[in-house]
Design a protein around this motif. Structure first.
Motif, PDB file in Angstrom:
ATOM      1  N   GLY A 116      -3.231   3.930  14.240  1.00 34.52           N
ATOM      2  CA  GLY A 116      -2.122   4.880  14.327  1.00 34.52           C
ATOM      3  C   GLY A 116      -0.833   4.347  13.730  1.00 34.52           C
ATOM      4  N   VAL A 117      -0.553   3.100  13.993  1.00 35.27           N
ATOM      5  CA  VAL A 117       0.672   2.482  13.472  1.00 35.27           C
ATOM      6  C   VAL A 117       0.567   2.322  11.956  1.00 35.27           C
ATOM      7  CG1 VAL A 117       2.104   0.400  13.506  1.00 35.27           C
ATOM      8  CG2 VAL A 117       1.173   1.313  15.641  1.00 35.27           C
ATOM      9  N   ALA A 118      -0.556   1.785  11.483  1.00 34.92           N
ATOM     10  CA  ALA A 118      -0.728   1.561  10.044  1.00 34.92           C
ATOM     11  C   ALA A 118      -0.639   2.872   9.269  1.00 34.92           C
ATOM     12  CB  ALA A 118      -2.060   0.869   9.773  1.00 34.92           C
ATOM     13  N   TYR A 119      -1.318   3.894   9.762  1.00 36.53           N
ATOM     14  CA  TYR A 119      -1.315   5.174   9.049  1.00 36.53           C
ATOM     15  C   TYR A 119       0.068   5.817   9.082  1.00 36.53           C
ATOM     16  CZ  TYR A 119      -2.712   9.706   7.330  1.00 36.53           C
ATOM     17  OH  TYR A 119      -2.814  10.855   6.591  1.00 36.53           O
ATOM     18  N   ALA A 120       0.752   5.736  10.226  1.00 35.82           N
ATOM     19  CA  ALA A 120       2.092   6.314  10.322  1.00 35.82           C
ATOM     20  C   ALA A 120       3.067   5.615   9.374  1.00 35.82           C
ATOM     21  CB  ALA A 120       2.592   6.229  11.764  1.00 35.82           C
ATOM     22  N   ALA A 170       0.835  -1.205   0.000  1.00 28.75           N
ATOM     23  CA  ALA A 170       0.000   0.000   0.000  1.00 28.75           C
ATOM     24  C   ALA A 170       0.870   1.255   0.000  1.00 28.75           C
ATOM     25  CB  ALA A 170      -0.933  -0.007   1.209  1.00 28.75           C
ATOM     26  N   GLY A 171       1.941   1.257   0.787  1.00 23.54           N
ATOM     27  CA  GLY A 171       2.848   2.398   0.826  1.00 23.54           C
ATOM     28  C   GLY A 171       3.550   2.632  -0.500  1.00 23.54           C
ATOM     29  N   LEU A 172       3.951   1.552  -1.143  1.00 18.58           N
ATOM     30  CA  LEU A 172       4.596   1.682  -2.456  1.00 18.58           C
ATOM     31  C   LEU A 172       3.626   2.223  -3.505  1.00 18.58           C
ATOM     32  CD1 LEU A 172       6.659  -1.642  -2.474  1.00 18.58           C
ATOM     33  CD2 LEU A 172       7.518   0.689  -2.107  1.00 18.58           C
ATOM     34  N   LEU A 173       2.383   1.789  -3.426  1.00 21.02           N
ATOM     35  CA  LEU A 173       1.386   2.271  -4.384  1.00 21.02           C
ATOM     36  C   LEU A 173       1.013   3.726  -4.127  1.00 21.02           C
ATOM     37  CD1 LEU A 173      -0.797  -0.917  -4.788  1.00 21.02           C
ATOM     38  CD2 LEU A 173       0.662   0.151  -6.514  1.00 21.02           C
ATOM     39  N   GLU A 174       1.144   4.172  -2.880  1.00 21.08           N
ATOM     40  CA  GLU A 174       0.935   5.592  -2.603  1.00 21.08           C
ATOM     41  C   GLU A 174       1.979   6.424  -3.353  1.00 21.08           C
ATOM     42  OE1 GLU A 174       0.739   8.841   1.006  1.00 21.08           O
ATOM     43  OE2 GLU A 174       1.628   6.885   1.394  1.00 21.08           O
ATOM     44  N   VAL A 175       3.213   5.932  -3.369  1.00 18.74           N
ATOM     45  CA  VAL A 175       4.281   6.615  -4.104  1.00 18.74           C
ATOM     46  C   VAL A 175       3.942   6.663  -5.594  1.00 18.74           C
ATOM     47  CG1 VAL A 175       6.729   6.544  -4.718  1.00 18.74           C
ATOM     48  CG2 VAL A 175       6.011   5.991  -2.388  1.00 18.74           C
ATOM     49  N   LEU A 176       3.368   5.590  -6.121  1.00 19.69           N
ATOM     50  CA  LEU A 176       2.945   5.573  -7.521  1.00 19.69           C
ATOM     51  C   LEU A 176       1.905   6.664  -7.780  1.00 19.69           C
ATOM     52  CD1 LEU A 176       3.132   3.969 -10.247  1.00 19.69           C
ATOM     53  CD2 LEU A 176       1.108   2.754  -9.465  1.00 19.69           C
ATOM     54  N   GLY A 177       0.957   6.821  -6.857  1.00 20.87           N
ATOM     55  CA  GLY A 177      -0.059   7.860  -7.008  1.00 20.87           C
ATOM     56  C   GLY A 177       0.541   9.255  -6.994  1.00 20.87           C
ATOM     57  N   VAL A 178       1.475   9.499  -6.086  1.00 16.95           N
ATOM     58  CA  VAL A 178       2.134  10.806  -6.017  1.00 16.95           C
ATOM     59  C   VAL A 178       2.938  11.050  -7.300  1.00 16.95           C
ATOM     60  CG1 VAL A 178       3.887  12.151  -4.794  1.00 16.95           C
ATOM     61  CG2 VAL A 178       2.187  10.854  -3.511  1.00 16.95           C
ATOM     62  N   ILE A 219      13.844   5.129  10.206  1.00 16.77           N
ATOM     63  CA  ILE A 219      14.119   4.532  11.516  1.00 16.77           C
ATOM     64  C   ILE A 219      12.852   4.513  12.366  1.00 16.77           C
ATOM     65  CG2 ILE A 219      15.373   4.882  13.688  1.00 16.77           C
ATOM     66  CD1 ILE A 219      17.716   5.943  11.876  1.00 16.77           C
ATOM     67  N   ALA A 220      12.071   5.587  12.315  1.00 13.83           N
ATOM     68  CA  ALA A 220      10.823   5.647  13.076  1.00 13.83           C
ATOM     69  C   ALA A 220       9.832   4.594  12.595  1.00 13.83           C
ATOM     70  CB  ALA A 220      10.213   7.043  12.973  1.00 13.83           C
ATOM     71  N   VAL A 221       9.725   4.410  11.291  1.00 12.84           N
ATOM     72  CA  VAL A 221       8.815   3.395  10.744  1.00 12.84           C
ATOM     73  C   VAL A 221       9.265   1.999  11.179  1.00 12.84           C
ATOM     74  CG1 VAL A 221       8.066   2.297   8.588  1.00 12.84           C
ATOM     75  CG2 VAL A 221       7.985   4.786   8.813  1.00 12.84           C
ATOM     76  N   TRP A 250       2.252   3.929   6.617  1.00 13.57           N
ATOM     77  CA  TRP A 250       1.809   4.223   5.249  1.00 13.57           C
ATOM     78  C   TRP A 250       2.253   5.613   4.806  1.00 13.57           C
ATOM     79  CZ3 TRP A 250      -2.386   7.424   3.423  1.00 13.57           C
ATOM     80  CH2 TRP A 250      -2.786   7.162   2.108  1.00 13.57           C
ATOM     81  N   THR A 251       2.027   6.612   5.649  1.00 13.90           N
ATOM     82  CA  THR A 251       2.429   7.969   5.271  1.00 13.90           C
ATOM     83  C   THR A 251       3.944   8.125   5.268  1.00 13.90           C
ATOM     84  OG1 THR A 251       2.155   8.753   7.538  1.00 13.90           O
ATOM     85  CG2 THR A 251       0.303   9.082   6.028  1.00 13.90           C
ATOM     86  N   GLY A 252       4.625   7.438   6.206  1.00 11.46           N
ATOM     87  CA  GLY A 252       6.085   7.499   6.218  1.00 11.46           C
ATOM     88  C   GLY A 252       6.680   6.923   4.951  1.00 11.46           C
ATOM     89  N   MET A 253       6.134   5.788   4.526  1.00 14.10           N
ATOM     90  CA  MET A 253       6.613   5.187   3.270  1.00 14.10           C
ATOM     91  C   MET A 253       6.332   6.110   2.096  1.00 14.10           C
ATOM     92  SD  MET A 253       5.727   1.164   3.501  1.00 14.10           S
ATOM     93  CE  MET A 253       6.416   0.934   1.863  1.00 14.10           C
TER      94      MET A 253
END
Length: 105
Positions: free
Chosen positions: A56-60, A9-17, A95-97, A62-65
């Motif tokens: 909170g963990v999933a969203y953090a 999901a995080g990688l696909l967010e990068v595709l969208g951006v 590191i935070a992720v 996802w957005t971090g990626m």
């Protein structure tokens, strides 16, 4: 398995951006396709991952990626700054992720 889904999901967010940037640069059709596909599938996978991973963990993660991935993409393909301080702060996000993953086992 939820973590693998979240990473995809995080990688696909990068595709969208990336699609937004392509659209701005005049690649209208491919840009729109990247945006629609990237964000639609990314959000769908994020919702699936959130069935097992706390919100909170999933969203953090996802957005971090998305943040780190988009910044790296910008540095490689769009001539964004490669300043050492910028890279340092991106490393802190990584590191935070990783830390969130470790404490959320």
């Amino acid at each position: 398995m939820a973590w693998v889904i979240l990473i995809i999901a995080g990688l696909l967010e990068v595709l969208g951006v990336n699609g937004i940037q392509r659209y701005i640069q005049g690649h209208k059709v491919s840009g729109i396709l990247f945006v629609v596909f990237g964000f639609a599938v990314s959000l769908t996978l994020l919702s699936i991952a959130m069935e097992s991973i706390p919100l909170g963990v999933a969203y953090a993660v996802w957005t971090g990626m998305g943040t780190v991935g988009s910044a790296i993409l910008g540095m490689i393909f769009y001539n964004d700054s490669k300043d050492r301080k910028r890279i340092l702060f991106l490393a802190i996000i990584v590191i935070a992720v990783i830390g969130l993953r470790v404490v959320s086992s």
